[in-house]
Motif scaffolding. Structure first.
Motif, PDB file in Angstrom:
ATOM      1  N   MET A 129      -9.952  -8.072 -16.657  1.00  0.00           N
ATOM      2  CA  MET A 129      -8.890  -7.191 -17.133  1.00  0.00           C
ATOM      3  C   MET A 129      -8.158  -7.763 -18.345  1.00  0.00           C
ATOM      4  O   MET A 129      -7.888  -8.958 -18.386  1.00  0.00           O
ATOM      5  CB  MET A 129      -7.874  -6.970 -16.005  1.00  0.00           C
ATOM      6  CG  MET A 129      -8.493  -6.471 -14.713  1.00  0.00           C
ATOM      7  SD  MET A 129      -7.405  -6.609 -13.270  1.00  0.00           S
ATOM      8  CE  MET A 129      -6.276  -5.269 -13.590  1.00  0.00           C
ATOM      9  N   ALA A 130      -7.814  -6.896 -19.277  1.00  0.00           N
ATOM     10  CA  ALA A 130      -6.978  -7.278 -20.415  1.00  0.00           C
ATOM     11  C   ALA A 130      -5.502  -7.051 -20.086  1.00  0.00           C
ATOM     12  O   ALA A 130      -4.626  -7.618 -20.720  1.00  0.00           O
ATOM     13  CB  ALA A 130      -7.369  -6.476 -21.657  1.00  0.00           C
ATOM     14  N   GLU A 131      -5.236  -6.188 -19.097  1.00  0.00           N
ATOM     15  CA  GLU A 131      -3.879  -5.931 -18.597  1.00  0.00           C
ATOM     16  C   GLU A 131      -4.013  -5.386 -17.188  1.00  0.00           C
ATOM     17  O   GLU A 131      -5.113  -5.072 -16.741  1.00  0.00           O
ATOM     18  CB  GLU A 131      -3.138  -4.936 -19.491  1.00  0.00           C
ATOM     19  CG  GLU A 131      -3.762  -3.551 -19.482  1.00  0.00           C
ATOM     20  CD  GLU A 131      -2.795  -2.458 -19.894  1.00  0.00           C
ATOM     21  OE1 GLU A 131      -1.819  -2.236 -19.159  1.00  0.00           O
ATOM     22  OE2 GLU A 131      -3.029  -1.856 -20.940  1.00  0.00           O
ATOM     23  N   GLY A 132      -2.890  -5.264 -16.505  1.00  0.00           N
ATOM     24  CA  GLY A 132      -2.919  -4.789 -15.132  1.00  0.00           C
ATOM     25  C   GLY A 132      -2.830  -3.284 -14.991  1.00  0.00           C
ATOM     26  O   GLY A 132      -2.825  -2.765 -13.886  1.00  0.00           O
ATOM     27  N   VAL A 138      -1.815  -8.836 -15.504  1.00  0.00           N
ATOM     28  CA  VAL A 138      -3.029  -8.872 -14.697  1.00  0.00           C
ATOM     29  C   VAL A 138      -2.721  -9.600 -13.379  1.00  0.00           C
ATOM     30  O   VAL A 138      -2.267 -10.739 -13.393  1.00  0.00           O
ATOM     31  CB  VAL A 138      -4.179  -9.588 -15.439  1.00  0.00           C
ATOM     32  CG1 VAL A 138      -5.393  -9.753 -14.529  1.00  0.00           C
ATOM     33  CG2 VAL A 138      -4.543  -8.840 -16.708  1.00  0.00           C
ATOM     34  N   PRO A 139      -2.966  -8.947 -12.240  1.00  0.00           N
ATOM     35  CA  PRO A 139      -2.736  -9.619 -10.962  1.00  0.00           C
ATOM     36  C   PRO A 139      -3.835 -10.641 -10.683  1.00  0.00           C
ATOM     37  O   PRO A 139      -4.967 -10.501 -11.161  1.00  0.00           O
ATOM     38  CB  PRO A 139      -2.776  -8.477  -9.944  1.00  0.00           C
ATOM     39  CG  PRO A 139      -3.652  -7.449 -10.583  1.00  0.00           C
ATOM     40  CD  PRO A 139      -3.412  -7.561 -12.065  1.00  0.00           C
ATOM     41  N   ASP A 140      -3.491 -11.646  -9.891  1.00  0.00           N
ATOM     42  CA  ASP A 140      -4.470 -12.650  -9.489  1.00  0.00           C
ATOM     43  C   ASP A 140      -5.419 -12.118  -8.419  1.00  0.00           C
ATOM     44  O   ASP A 140      -6.593 -12.470  -8.392  1.00  0.00           O
ATOM     45  CB  ASP A 140      -3.766 -13.899  -8.955  1.00  0.00           C
ATOM     46  CG  ASP A 140      -2.941 -14.573 -10.032  1.00  0.00           C
ATOM     47  OD1 ASP A 140      -3.528 -15.021 -11.036  1.00  0.00           O
ATOM     48  OD2 ASP A 140      -1.703 -14.648  -9.886  1.00  0.00           O
ATOM     49  N   LEU A 141      -4.891 -11.289  -7.530  1.00  0.00           N
ATOM     50  CA  LEU A 141      -5.666 -10.702  -6.440  1.00  0.00           C
ATOM     51  C   LEU A 141      -5.303  -9.233  -6.299  1.00  0.00           C
ATOM     52  O   LEU A 141      -4.153  -8.858  -6.548  1.00  0.00           O
ATOM     53  CB  LEU A 141      -5.338 -11.372  -5.102  1.00  0.00           C
ATOM     54  CG  LEU A 141      -5.629 -12.846  -4.916  1.00  0.00           C
ATOM     55  CD1 LEU A 141      -5.017 -13.346  -3.614  1.00  0.00           C
ATOM     56  CD2 LEU A 141      -7.135 -13.081  -4.900  1.00  0.00           C
ATOM     57  N   SER A 142      -6.235  -8.423  -5.881  1.00  0.00           N
ATOM     58  CA  SER A 142      -5.960  -7.043  -5.492  1.00  0.00           C
ATOM     59  C   SER A 142      -6.428  -6.884  -4.058  1.00  0.00           C
ATOM     60  O   SER A 142      -7.558  -7.261  -3.725  1.00  0.00           O
ATOM     61  CB  SER A 142      -6.702  -6.046  -6.391  1.00  0.00           C
ATOM     62  OG  SER A 142      -6.144  -6.042  -7.688  1.00  0.00           O
ATOM     63  N   ILE A 143      -5.544  -6.335  -3.223  1.00  0.00           N
ATOM     64  CA  ILE A 143      -5.858  -6.144  -1.806  1.00  0.00           C
ATOM     65  C   ILE A 143      -5.644  -4.678  -1.479  1.00  0.00           C
ATOM     66  O   ILE A 143      -4.525  -4.166  -1.592  1.00  0.00           O
ATOM     67  CB  ILE A 143      -4.976  -7.043  -0.913  1.00  0.00           C
ATOM     68  CG1 ILE A 143      -5.230  -8.519  -1.240  1.00  0.00           C
ATOM     69  CG2 ILE A 143      -5.244  -6.736   0.565  1.00  0.00           C
ATOM     70  CD1 ILE A 143      -4.324  -9.492  -0.509  1.00  0.00           C
ATOM     71  N   GLU A 144      -6.725  -4.015  -1.087  1.00  0.00           N
ATOM     72  CA  GLU A 144      -6.627  -2.616  -0.699  1.00  0.00           C
ATOM     73  C   GLU A 144      -6.287  -2.531   0.781  1.00  0.00           C
ATOM     74  O   GLU A 144      -6.914  -3.193   1.615  1.00  0.00           O
ATOM     75  CB  GLU A 144      -7.945  -1.887  -0.974  1.00  0.00           C
ATOM     76  CG  GLU A 144      -7.870  -0.408  -0.664  1.00  0.00           C
ATOM     77  CD  GLU A 144      -9.139   0.357  -0.990  1.00  0.00           C
ATOM     78  OE1 GLU A 144      -9.230   1.513  -0.557  1.00  0.00           O
ATOM     79  OE2 GLU A 144     -10.029  -0.200  -1.660  1.00  0.00           O
ATOM     80  N   VAL A 145      -5.298  -1.716   1.103  1.00  0.00           N
ATOM     81  CA  VAL A 145      -4.862  -1.508   2.482  1.00  0.00           C
ATOM     82  C   VAL A 145      -4.971  -0.029   2.826  1.00  0.00           C
ATOM     83  O   VAL A 145      -5.079   0.817   1.936  1.00  0.00           O
ATOM     84  CB  VAL A 145      -3.412  -2.011   2.699  1.00  0.00           C
ATOM     85  CG1 VAL A 145      -3.311  -3.515   2.463  1.00  0.00           C
ATOM     86  CG2 VAL A 145      -2.430  -1.270   1.802  1.00  0.00           C
ATOM     87  N   ASP A 146      -4.907   0.296   4.106  1.00  0.00           N
ATOM     88  CA  ASP A 146      -4.992   1.701   4.508  1.00  0.00           C
ATOM     89  C   ASP A 146      -3.663   2.427   4.375  1.00  0.00           C
ATOM     90  O   ASP A 146      -3.634   3.649   4.287  1.00  0.00           O
ATOM     91  CB  ASP A 146      -5.548   1.843   5.928  1.00  0.00           C
ATOM     92  CG  ASP A 146      -4.665   1.202   6.981  1.00  0.00           C
ATOM     93  OD1 ASP A 146      -3.713   0.472   6.645  1.00  0.00           O
ATOM     94  OD2 ASP A 146      -4.944   1.415   8.180  1.00  0.00           O
ATOM     95  N   ASP A 147      -2.543   1.689   4.326  1.00  0.00           N
ATOM     96  CA  ASP A 147      -1.217   2.302   4.227  1.00  0.00           C
ATOM     97  C   ASP A 147      -0.334   1.431   3.344  1.00  0.00           C
ATOM     98  O   ASP A 147       0.270   0.465   3.810  1.00  0.00           O
ATOM     99  CB  ASP A 147      -0.602   2.470   5.612  1.00  0.00           C
ATOM    100  CG  ASP A 147       0.705   3.243   5.617  1.00  0.00           C
ATOM    101  OD1 ASP A 147       1.389   3.316   4.567  1.00  0.00           O
ATOM    102  OD2 ASP A 147       1.062   3.780   6.688  1.00  0.00           O
ATOM    103  N   VAL A 148      -0.288   1.751   2.061  1.00  0.00           N
ATOM    104  CA  VAL A 148       0.451   0.921   1.112  1.00  0.00           C
ATOM    105  C   VAL A 148       1.954   0.934   1.395  1.00  0.00           C
ATOM    106  O   VAL A 148       2.634  -0.073   1.201  1.00  0.00           O
ATOM    107  CB  VAL A 148       0.130   1.315  -0.352  1.00  0.00           C
ATOM    108  CG1 VAL A 148       0.802   2.602  -0.758  1.00  0.00           C
ATOM    109  CG2 VAL A 148       0.495   0.202  -1.318  1.00  0.00           C
ATOM    110  N   ASP A 149       2.479   2.044   1.887  1.00  0.00           N
ATOM    111  CA  ASP A 149       3.910   2.101   2.171  1.00  0.00           C
ATOM    112  C   ASP A 149       4.283   1.222   3.362  1.00  0.00           C
ATOM    113  O   ASP A 149       5.330   0.573   3.357  1.00  0.00           O
ATOM    114  CB  ASP A 149       4.361   3.548   2.362  1.00  0.00           C
ATOM    115  CG  ASP A 149       4.259   4.336   1.060  1.00  0.00           C
ATOM    116  OD1 ASP A 149       4.765   3.850   0.029  1.00  0.00           O
ATOM    117  OD2 ASP A 149       3.652   5.420   1.058  1.00  0.00           O
TER     118      ASP A 149
END
Length: 116
Positions: A53-56, A62-73
């Motif tokens: 990534m050049a930006e986030g 740019v984040p170091d990690l991306s974690i996908e969850v089922d309920d972001v809220d």
């Protein structure tokens, strides 16, 4: 040859500090703990990905990690409840995700997201 897994490695002298963020708040399981290394994970089937990534996006770093969850809220409320400061969001992004940024105990910028 086939890539089977990609593992993020975070340098720290305080291995135990990962427990509160990654296990207690995000709900990951301890897969291995040898004192000098603790590995957290899930039995969920996941796709292998690595992003460059050049930006986030949306003008963010740019984040170091991306974690996908089922309920972001729910993840957002859990992070706030545990005292972790939210650095960006929550935001509904034009590319179809809802997300927020938070720093883990090691100062890594983590993008927590759900696809809409």
């Amino acid at each position: 040859m086939k890539v089977r897994r990609i593992v993020a490695n975070i340098d720290t002298q305080d291995i135990a500090a990962a427990k509160r963020f990654y296990q207690d708040v995000l709900g990951l399981d301890v897969l291995m703990d040898m004192g000098w290394i603790a590995t957290y994970g899930s039995q969920e089937t996941m796709t292998v990905q690595i992003s460059f990534m050049a930006e986030g996006g949306s003008g963010t770093p740019v984040p170091d990690l991306s974690i996908e969850v089922d309920d972001v809220d729910a993840a957002l409320e859990a992070m706030k409840g545990a005292g972790f400061a939210i650095e960006y969001g929550p935001a509904d992004e034009p590319w179809g995700v809802r997300r927020f940024y938070v720093r883990d105990p090691f100062g890594r910028l983590v993008n927590i997201l759900s696809h809409r």
